[in-house]
Structure formats: structure tokens, C-alpha cells
Scaffold this motif. Structure first.
Motif, PDB file in Angstrom:
ATOM      1  N   LEU A   1     -26.503 -18.028-118.427  1.00 16.53           N
ATOM      2  CA  LEU A   1     -27.789 -18.707-118.467  1.00 16.53           C
ATOM      3  C   LEU A   1     -28.676 -18.145-119.565  1.00 16.53           C
ATOM      4  CD1 LEU A   1     -28.268 -18.825-114.613  1.00 16.53           C
ATOM      5  CD2 LEU A   1     -27.531 -20.698-116.069  1.00 16.53           C
TER       6      LEU A   1
ATOM      7  N   ARG B   1     -23.599 -16.635-113.393  1.00 19.21           N
ATOM      8  CA  ARG B   1     -22.612 -17.692-113.546  1.00 19.21           C
ATOM      9  C   ARG B   1     -21.245 -17.302-112.968  1.00 19.21           C
ATOM     10  NH1 ARG B   1     -23.614 -19.796-118.983  1.00 19.21           N
ATOM     11  NH2 ARG B   1     -24.784 -21.410-117.970  1.00 19.21           N
TER      12      ARG B   1
ATOM     13  N   ARG C   1     -19.328 -21.141-110.033  1.00 21.92           N
ATOM     14  CA  ARG C   1     -18.053 -21.321-110.703  1.00 21.92           C
ATOM     15  C   ARG C   1     -17.178 -20.086-110.745  1.00 21.92           C
ATOM     16  NH1 ARG C   1     -19.484 -23.405-116.368  1.00 21.92           N
ATOM     17  NH2 ARG C   1     -21.721 -23.425-116.340  1.00 21.92           N
TER      18      ARG C   1
ATOM     19  N   ASP D   1     -21.230 -34.742-117.229  1.00 28.63           N
ATOM     20  CA  ASP D   1     -21.626 -33.378-117.604  1.00 28.63           C
ATOM     21  C   ASP D   1     -20.518 -32.756-118.459  1.00 28.63           C
ATOM     22  OD1 ASP D   1     -22.444 -30.355-116.979  1.00 28.63           O
ATOM     23  OD2 ASP D   1     -24.107 -31.596-116.269  1.00 28.63           O
ATOM     24  N   ASP D   2     -20.378 -31.458-118.397  1.00 26.70           N
ATOM     25  CA  ASP D   2     -19.429 -30.722-119.225  1.00 26.70           C
ATOM     26  C   ASP D   2     -17.989 -31.183-118.998  1.00 26.70           C
ATOM     27  OD1 ASP D   2     -18.631 -28.824-121.004  1.00 26.70           O
ATOM     28  OD2 ASP D   2     -19.274 -27.089-119.823  1.00 26.70           O
TER      29      ASP D   2
ATOM     30  N   TYR E   1     -23.410 -35.102-122.207  1.00 25.35           N
ATOM     31  CA  TYR E   1     -23.782 -33.693-122.158  1.00 25.35           C
ATOM     32  C   TYR E   1     -23.285 -32.996-123.424  1.00 25.35           C
ATOM     33  CZ  TYR E   1     -22.984 -28.819-120.627  1.00 25.35           C
ATOM     34  OH  TYR E   1     -22.950 -27.456-120.524  1.00 25.35           O
TER      35      TYR E   1
ATOM     36  N   CYS F   1     -21.046 -24.619-122.055  1.00 23.87           N
ATOM     37  CA  CYS F   1     -20.849 -23.492-121.134  1.00 23.87           C
ATOM     38  C   CYS F   1     -19.402 -23.420-120.673  1.00 23.87           C
ATOM     39  CB  CYS F   1     -21.762 -23.616-119.923  1.00 23.87           C
ATOM     40  SG  CYS F   1     -23.504 -23.530-120.319  1.00 23.87           S
ATOM     41  N   GLY F   2     -18.743 -24.563-120.549  1.00 29.26           N
ATOM     42  CA  GLY F   2     -17.356 -24.584-120.100  1.00 29.26           C
ATOM     43  C   GLY F   2     -16.359 -24.381-121.237  1.00 29.26           C
TER      44      GLY F   2
ATOM     45  N   ASP G   1     -27.494 -28.445-123.277  1.00 22.42           N
ATOM     46  CA  ASP G   1     -27.387 -27.192-122.523  1.00 22.42           C
ATOM     47  C   ASP G   1     -27.203 -26.001-123.476  1.00 22.42           C
ATOM     48  OD1 ASP G   1     -26.926 -25.352-120.527  1.00 22.42           O
ATOM     49  OD2 ASP G   1     -25.276 -26.459-119.594  1.00 22.42           O
TER      50      ASP G   1
ATOM     51  N   CYS H   1     -31.885 -28.279-121.278  1.00 21.13           N
ATOM     52  CA  CYS H   1     -31.315 -27.436-120.230  1.00 21.13           C
ATOM     53  C   CYS H   1     -31.228 -26.023-120.784  1.00 21.13           C
ATOM     54  CB  CYS H   1     -29.938 -27.982-119.846  1.00 21.13           C
ATOM     55  SG  CYS H   1     -29.115 -26.995-118.591  1.00 21.13           S
TER      56      CYS H   1
ATOM     57  N   TYR I   1     -32.534 -23.326-118.626  1.00 26.22           N
ATOM     58  CA  TYR I   1     -32.667 -22.444-117.460  1.00 26.22           C
ATOM     59  C   TYR I   1     -34.053 -21.821-117.283  1.00 26.22           C
ATOM     60  CZ  TYR I   1     -28.151 -22.441-119.819  1.00 26.22           C
ATOM     61  OH  TYR I   1     -27.068 -22.802-120.568  1.00 26.22           O
TER      62      TYR I   1
ATOM     63  N   ARG J   1     -35.126 -28.077-117.785  1.00 22.90           N
ATOM     64  CA  ARG J   1     -34.581 -27.305-116.668  1.00 22.90           C
ATOM     65  C   ARG J   1     -35.465 -26.081-116.457  1.00 22.90           C
ATOM     66  NH1 ARG J   1     -29.211 -27.115-114.896  1.00 22.90           N
ATOM     67  NH2 ARG J   1     -29.363 -24.944-114.363  1.00 22.90           N
TER      68      ARG J   1
ATOM     69  N   ASP K   1     -28.646 -22.191-112.292  1.00 19.65           N
ATOM     70  CA  ASP K   1     -27.878 -23.256-111.630  1.00 19.65           C
ATOM     71  C   ASP K   1     -28.045 -23.239-110.112  1.00 19.65           C
ATOM     72  OD1 ASP K   1     -27.048 -23.559-114.190  1.00 19.65           O
ATOM     73  OD2 ASP K   1     -24.919 -23.579-113.737  1.00 19.65           O
TER      74      ASP K   1
ATOM     75  N   MET L   1     -29.798 -30.383-110.340  1.00 20.70           N
ATOM     76  CA  MET L   1     -29.391 -31.623-109.680  1.00 20.70           C
ATOM     77  C   MET L   1     -29.227 -31.436-108.176  1.00 20.70           C
ATOM     78  SD  MET L   1     -26.843 -32.341-112.833  1.00 20.70           S
ATOM     79  CE  MET L   1     -26.030 -30.830-112.568  1.00 20.70           C
TER      80      MET L   1
HETATM   81  C1  GLA Z   1     -24.647 -24.839-117.152  1.00 21.79           C
HETATM   82  C2  GLA Z   1     -25.657 -25.827-116.608  1.00 21.79           C
HETATM   83  C3  GLA Z   1     -25.008 -26.623-115.486  1.00 21.79           C
HETATM   84  C4  GLA Z   1     -23.763 -27.334-115.999  1.00 21.79           C
HETATM   85  C5  GLA Z   1     -22.813 -26.332-116.601  1.00 21.79           C
HETATM   86  C6  GLA Z   1     -21.642 -26.991-117.304  1.00 21.79           C
HETATM   87  O1  GLA Z   1     -24.330 -23.844-116.223  1.00 21.79           O
HETATM   88  O2  GLA Z   1     -26.812 -25.178-116.175  1.00 21.79           O
HETATM   89  O3  GLA Z   1     -25.926 -27.566-114.962  1.00 21.79           O
HETATM   90  O4  GLA Z   1     -24.140 -28.296-116.952  1.00 21.79           O
HETATM   91  O5  GLA Z   1     -23.455 -25.494-117.557  1.00 21.79           O
HETATM   92  O6  GLA Z   1     -20.740 -26.051-117.800  1.00 21.79           O
END
Ligand code: GLA
Length: 517
Positions: A83, A111, A116, A207-208, A246, A254-255, A282, A318, A320, A338, A342, A374
Motif C-alpha cells: 500500500l 498486503r 491475499r 480489476d487487476d 484497472y 499490484c498483482g 492503483d 487508488c 490508499y 481511495r 484494502d 469496495m
Molecule cells: C490493491 C488495491 C486493491 C486491488 C489490488 C489488485 O491492493 O488496493 O483494491 O485493486 O491492488 O492487485
């Protein structure tokens, strides 16, 4: 002296003799709540014994910047990102025959451990091998990354979109990066027919996990899970809905998928040509390139690009809650920002986030909304009472209502929460003022949100573990005497109430009222 020297050399030789070369790619597999995942180490041991390379976890790839082998014990210093914060953590491993028993480095406090990182603490048995191919971006050599010029601050005129908080659905909370064209179409179909579209939900946001690589001319390509984005957008539009996408201002998301670094204008044009209506942008790997104080300029680059491409895309920042984006984000063309890390599908996570949003009301206005992340409604980690509180709190804040559950498969209770038109009307009220906490006593909080035509939404929240009697005096909420009161979850008129109201509220529950002159 000579004897000492000889014995030292002998020791050194012995140590070297034992030191194995672990250079190469190591793969471990493990089951997590989101299916089987791979944990990959790409290692290079240089002649001095220093280890560098990559630790690749499903929620992000992190460079190994240092490390050493002592006997059969391995230590690796990993530069993690969580983040927006880069920190160093140590991964350890033991060399055991031709296996490496690894304990990954997790980012401090976030994170990794949260959603995740679940099931990824290790230790895991890794073997030399080839990871299953993914559509993630190739590892980035940050030392060689060309520097981008950041623009001087400029005010980008509002795009006129998101006059009320955006409503829709996003793939992340339920599907993570395991998302594809078919699922998105099915979700769009469900939303269009199950009453949600009529309740105001419009955006279907990917999203990702959709992006892949760039064509020779630099155009971003969706990965094979999304064969034709233009066709997908047309399909979603044909259902009376809008399609969101995204990306990241950094080179990767992030992914670990391709981000928009250095391709902002090109991507904004591509998305516009596909028919995209919403962008969640993001920060992620941008924190390996820039500092927080560069955020405004970095987001401005995309804000300008979107404007140049036609200005038809809702721009969701986004990052954080870093760098007070509430103050500047709409000046760079943003529609929402944001405000926190998360969300997870738990009372603890949802309530901590939601109840901390009271101060943001000062920034909220039509076209500029705080985004406490979300919705988790329907994902299974909270009770029906708690999910009702979740929707109420988000509506009181004036937050986007972006469902995050599998809309193809919902219980009637969840459906009723997501489609409570009276609660949604509080969120979507055209005055566009944020709600805030007006009183707090022990575990109870009363929030008020000014509505159009001089009406007010009032919510009596019980954060505690036992039933509570909660009262509000109209005067504390700037409400005149003797207003008429309607309960927005019971859907009943309660008549006129002279100077206040009280109710018994279940643990973690809420009573939500519309108070009219
Ligand atoms: C971050 C965002 C999440 C999501 C992930 C995707 O953590 O804050 O909302 O989009 O990345 O990897």
C-alpha cells in the motif's frame, strides 16, 4: 601464527565446500483460499556469495536485494511493497538435498498477511523448476527504468462525471486476478436482470489481472482471458451498463501485471477506443519509482491523458489514503479517491475502515467522492446484520457502492441489502454532502448526513457486542423540532417525533432513518 592461518584457511575451505550454488528458479506450490498458487524464487548467487533475484508471490513480485548462505541456511533481504510503503523483510530458506525449504518475506503489516497473503506464510518446499506461465509482466529492472518527466501542477477542469457516487460491481474482492471475459459477461447479465441495475448499479469494473504485454507500437494488450475488450464493452453497454478497467501509474500493477508507466496517453486512447467508462488507477509499483509528494503530478499525467482522450472516463484514484488526496485529487481530474488500505471481508476490517471516514465529509462534493474501498456484502465473512451496517455506513459517507460478490449466486437476504432503494437514495442524494459522526458514547455512534430539500439521514450504529439503546436529539444534528421519521431498513413510517428518537439496536447493527421537515 602460521598454524592459525592454516586453520583459518581450512575453515574457509570447509565452508566453501559446503556452500551450494542455489542460483536458478525454485518453485513451491500451495493451496490457498483462492485456489492453488505458486511461490517462485529466481536467485543469482555471485562469486562473493551475495544473493540477488526475485521473490514472486501471487500478490506481487519483490526484488531480493541482498542475501547470503551460511552452511545450509539461506537469508534473503526482500524489498516488499505494501500500500505504497517499501520496506525490507527477510525470507529464509534451508537447503535440504535438492530442495529449498522457504519461508517467504511478507510486507510489514499488510498486503501479505491480509487477504491475499492468506496461506502464504510457509515454510514451503521449493524445487528447481519452471513456473507455470502467467500473463504477468516481465520483472522490471528499476535501476534501468527510464525516468519520466512530471508535469508542473495544473488544474484539470472537472469531467462532469460521477455527479453522485458511482455504483456498480468490481471483480477484485471475490475473484482476485482469476477473472475473465466470460465471468464479466455473466456478472453483467446478472446485474442487468436481478434488480440491481434498476436500483442504480451501472459499472462493471474489471480489476487487476486483465492486462498482458505491449504490442510493438506500445499498445497495451489484454491477456488471452479477455480476447476482445471492444466486444466486451459493447456487450456490457448493450445491457445498459458501463465497463471499467484497472491500471497503475507504475510499470506493473499490484498483482504484477503490466501498468501504464510511460504509456499514459496511449493507454487512455486505447481504453477510450475500446469504450471503457471508468479507470481505477492503483499506485502499486509507482512507489518503487516515486515518492508520495510526487503523487499529485503522477496522477495529473493520467488525468491529462484521459481529458485529451475525450474525458469520458470516470477517474478513480487508488493510493490508499496517502498524501491527502482528498485535497488535490479532483484538481487533477479525479472523481473519487481511495481513503484507506484494502478492505477484508470481516467486521473488524469493515468497521475500522467505515467508522474512520467521518472527517472526510469536508472534501465530499458532486463529482468528488471518498472511496473507503469496495463492498464485501455477500462474500460470507460477515453476518446479515453486519452487511446491513456496511451498506448503511457507505451510504452515510457518500461512498461509491461497488458490490464485490458473485452476483450470479446470491441469497435473497444479500440481494435485499444490495437493492435497498431507500438506503441507496441516501448514498445517491444529489446534494452530495458527506455524512459524519455527530455523537459517540461507548460503542455507539450516531451519524447524520444532510440531504437535498433540507432533509437528513440519521444512522444509529451499535459497534458493541451487546444490544444497546441509542438516542439522538434532533438539535445535535441541526434538525428542527417535530420532523417526520421513516425507518429505511424496516421500510416503515414512524410518524412525527418531537425532539429526538431512540431505538434498541442489535450488536453490530444499525437503525437508519430519513428525517424530513
Ligand atoms: C490493491 C488495491 C486493491 C486491488 C489490488 C489488485 O491492493 O488496493 O483494491 O485493486 O491492488 O492487485
Amino acid at each position: 601464527m602460521t598454524i592459525r592461518l592454516i586453520s583459518l584457511c581450512a575453515w574457509t575451505l570447509l565452508l566453501f565446500g559446503q556452500t551450494k550454488d542455489i542460483s536458478g528458479t525454485w518453485v513451491a506450490k500451495t493451496a490457498t483460499p483462492n485456489g492453488e498458487v505458486e511461490i517462485v524464487y529466481e536467485l543469482k548467487v555471485d562469486p562473493s556469495g551475495k544473493i540477488t533475484g526475485w521473490q514472486k508471490l501471487p500478490f506481487g513480485d519483490s526484488p531480493i536485494v541482498d542475501g547470503k548462505i551460511t552452511g545450509n541456511k539461506v537469508e534473503m533481504v526482500v524489498e516488499t511493497e505494501n500500500l505504497g510503503t517499501i520496506s525490507r523483510a527477510t525470507a529464509t530458506a534451508e537447503i535440504s538435498g535438492d530442495e529449498l525449504i522457504v519461508t517467504p518475506a511478507m510486507p510489514a503489516g499488510g498486503r501479505g498477511r491480509g487477504g491475499r497473503g492468506r496461506g502464504m506464510a510457509g515454510p514451503f518446499t521449493a524445487k528447481r523448476g519452471t513456473p507455470t506461465p502467467t500473463y504477468k509482466a516481465a520483472s522490471v529492472d528499476y535501476a534501468k527504468l527510464p525516468k519520466l518527466e512530471l508535469p508542473a501542477p495544473k488544474v484539470i477542469p472537472p469531467n462532469g462525471l460521477a455527479k453522485t457516487p458511482p455504483m456498480g460491481w468490481n471483480s477484485w474482492n471475490k475473484f482476485r486476478t482469476k477473472i475473465d471475459d466470460r465471468t464479466v459477461r455473466e456478472i453483467a447479465g446478472a446485474l442487468a436482470t436481478n434488480g440491481m441495475r434498476d436500483a442504480g448499479y451501472r459499472f462493471i469494473n474489471i480489476d487487476d489481472g486483465w492486462s498482458w504485454k505491449r504490442a510493438e507500437d506500445g499498445t497495451i494488450m489484454p491477456n488471452p482471458n479477455f480476447p476482445d475488450m471492444k466486444a466486451l464493452a459493447a456487450y456490457v453497454h448493450s445491457k445498459g451498463l458501463k465497463l471499467g478497467i484497472y491500471s497503475s501509474p507504475g510499470p506493473t500493477t499490484c498483482g504484477g501485471y503490466t501498468g501504464s508507466y510511460g504509456h499514459e496517453e496511449q493507454d487512455a486512447k486505447t481504453w477510450t477506443a475500446w469504450g471503457i467508462d471508468y479507470l481505477k488507477y492503483d499506485w502499486c509499483s509507482a512507489s518503487r519509482v516515486w515518492k508520495d509528494e510526487d503523487m499529485r503530478a503522477v496522477y495529473q499525467r493520467m488525468g491529462e491523458a484521459l481529458q485529451k482522450a475525450g474525458g469520458k472516463i470516470v477517474f478513480s484514484l487508488c493510493q490508499y489514503g496517502r498524501d491527502n488526496a482528498g485535497e488535490w485529487g479532483n484538481l487533477v481530474g479525479g472523481n473519487l479517491w481511495r481513503t484507506t488500505g484494502d478492505i477484508r471481508d470481516s467486521w473488524q476490517s469493515m468497521s475500522t475502515i467505515g467508522f474512520s471516514q467521518s472527517d472526510l465529509a469536508k472534501f465530499t462534493k458532486p463529482g468528488w467522492w471518498p472511496d473507503p474501498d469496495m463492498l464485501e456484502i455477500g462474500n460470507g465473512g460477515m453476518s446479515t446484520t453486519e452487511y446491513r451496517t456496511h451498506l448503511t455506513l457507505w451510504a452515510m459517507i457518500g461512498a461509491p457502492l461497488i458490490a464485490g460478490n458473485d452476483l450470479r449466486d446470491m441469497t435473497p437476504e444479500i440481494h435485499d441489502i444490495l437493492t435497498n432503494k431507500e438506503a441507496i437514495a441516501v448514498d445517491q442524494d444529489k446534494l452530495g454532502k458527506g455524512g459524519r459522526q455527530i455523537t459517540r458514547e461507548g460503542d455507539t455512534e450516531v451519524w447524520a448526513k444532510p440531504l437535498d430539500r433540507g432533509n437528513t439521514a440519521v444512522a444509529l450504529f451499535n459497534r458493541g457486542e451487546s444490544e444497546a439503546n441509542i438516542s439522538v436529539k434532533w438539535a445535535t444534528a441541526d434538525i428542527g423540532a417535530n420532523p417526520s421519521v421513516r425507518d429505511l431498513w424496516a421500510h416503515t413510517d414512524l410518524g412525527r417525533k418531537a425532539d429526538g428518537f431512540s431505538a434498541t439496536v442489535p450488536p453490530h447493527g444499525v437503525v437508519m432513518l430519513r428525517v424530513s421537515k
